[in-house]
Design an enzyme around this catalytic site. Sequence first.
Site, PDB file in Angstrom:
ATOM      1  CG  HIS A 121      -3.571  -1.527   9.098  1.00 20.15           C
ATOM      2  ND1 HIS A 121      -3.801  -2.492   8.137  1.00 20.15           N
ATOM      3  CD2 HIS A 121      -3.149  -2.192  10.196  1.00 20.15           C
ATOM      4  CE1 HIS A 121      -3.527  -3.686   8.641  1.00 20.15           C
ATOM      5  NE2 HIS A 121      -3.126  -3.536   9.893  1.00 20.15           N
ATOM      6  CG  ASP A 154      -2.107   2.242   5.620  1.00 16.66           C
ATOM      7  OD1 ASP A 154      -1.856   1.471   6.568  1.00 16.66           O
ATOM      8  OD2 ASP A 154      -2.432   1.816   4.493  1.00 16.66           O
ATOM      9  CG  HIS A 178       2.890  -1.635   4.386  1.00 21.62           C
ATOM     10  ND1 HIS A 178       2.314  -2.897   4.241  1.00 21.62           N
ATOM     11  CD2 HIS A 178       3.401  -1.606   5.642  1.00 21.62           C
ATOM     12  CE1 HIS A 178       2.474  -3.591   5.359  1.00 21.62           C
ATOM     13  NE2 HIS A 178       3.126  -2.836   6.216  1.00 21.62           N
ATOM     14  CG  ASP A 188      -5.870  -0.048   5.046  1.00 21.18           C
ATOM     15  OD1 ASP A 188      -5.613  -1.031   5.762  1.00 21.18           O
ATOM     16  OD2 ASP A 188      -5.013   0.562   4.382  1.00 21.18           O
ATOM     17  CG  HIS A 195      -2.315   0.571   0.877  1.00 21.99           C
ATOM     18  ND1 HIS A 195      -3.392   0.468   1.722  1.00 21.99           N
ATOM     19  CD2 HIS A 195      -2.765   1.285  -0.194  1.00 21.99           C
ATOM     20  CE1 HIS A 195      -4.432   1.098   1.184  1.00 21.99           C
ATOM     21  NE2 HIS A 195      -4.080   1.596   0.030  1.00 21.99           N
ATOM     22  CG  ASP A 197      -4.700  -2.780   2.748  1.00 26.10           C
ATOM     23  OD1 ASP A 197      -4.755  -4.032   2.729  1.00 26.10           O
ATOM     24  OD2 ASP A 197      -3.772  -2.142   3.264  1.00 26.10           O
ATOM     25  CD  GLU A 251      -0.121  -4.061   1.966  1.00 29.06           C
ATOM     26  OE1 GLU A 251       0.396  -5.173   2.214  1.00 29.06           O
ATOM     27  OE2 GLU A 251       0.477  -2.971   2.103  1.00 29.06           O
ATOM     28  CG  ASP A 290      -5.147  -4.796   5.559  1.00 30.60           C
ATOM     29  OD1 ASP A 290      -6.005  -3.896   5.580  1.00 30.60           O
ATOM     30  OD2 ASP A 290      -3.921  -4.567   5.694  1.00 30.60           O
TER      31      ASP A 290
HETATM   32 MN   LIG Z   1      -3.183  -0.178   3.903  1.00 30.72          MN
END
Ligand SMILES: [Mn+2]
Length: 306
Positions: A127, A129, A142, A125, A98, A228, A273, A230
Amino acid sequence: MKKKVSLIGAPTDVGAGERGSSMGPEALRVANIIPLLEAHDLEVIDTGNLSGPPNPWLPPTNGYRHLAEVVAWNQLVHEAVHAELLKGHMPILMGGDHCLGIGSISAVARHCRETGKKLRVLWLDAHADFNTNLLTPSGNIHGMPVACLCGHGPKELVEIGGVVPALSPKSMRQIGIRSVDPGEKRLVHEVGLEVFDMRYVDEIGMRATMQQALAGVDANTHVHVSFDVDFLDPEIAPGVGTTVLGGPTYREAQLCMEMIADTEQLGSLDVMELNPALDVRNRTAVVALDLIESLFGKSTLMRRSS
Ligand SMILES: [Mn+2]
């Protein structure tokens, strides 16, 4: 005339803490991204893979791992994404980790400035980030792309779009967040980033969440989705480097994508990702593609399209 979509492969994991997302573009091709998109009345152009520096796999320097390599990859991504937008094609960036969101979204923001469009970035996402070299526990870039886009980060990355910050935090909505470092949390609040975390989705539901995230999107808005993988619950998407329990279910993720499709303003997409080395028989790529199809208007249910 059919809408033209350009696939851009960015096979690198220079920004990640785990090797393998460099194989993401090929996993999406193997899972049939081209015919699946063609089935939605799109002309699909596979521009192939970008070719950047290898992953040197070194410890961090000044809080950054592989900064020079991350810069080189992001410059390539920026130019490639911007070139496709100039042609009037919709770029789909196939990551890659990412960190490449810096190159991609700075290019989209530049294009919006040049064409007088409003920009809405939807950051899907687990996260936020939003790390910096001082806050990061790992040095993996990332974890930093949103901070860099908003002007917090190393000069070489912050300046990639030509204008600093490349993106106003007001242009972004984050959805699905459920893992944020303490210092990162402080900075996210400080810049006023709008975050719809999983607690929020749990409490008010995906429908109301997406209504809010999409509020204000109009016919002059370019919607960019930075997906992303995830974002998804690891139950349905195990093939990512940083799984976090408690993500959106399959149905919630479908609804999220369908509501974005309903705006008819999707202008560009990152799929990031995806890590085949951690996947089970490519099933995460298949789920990701299923969701991407919904983003392009696949109707899984009984509604008639207008
Ligand atoms: Mn990410």
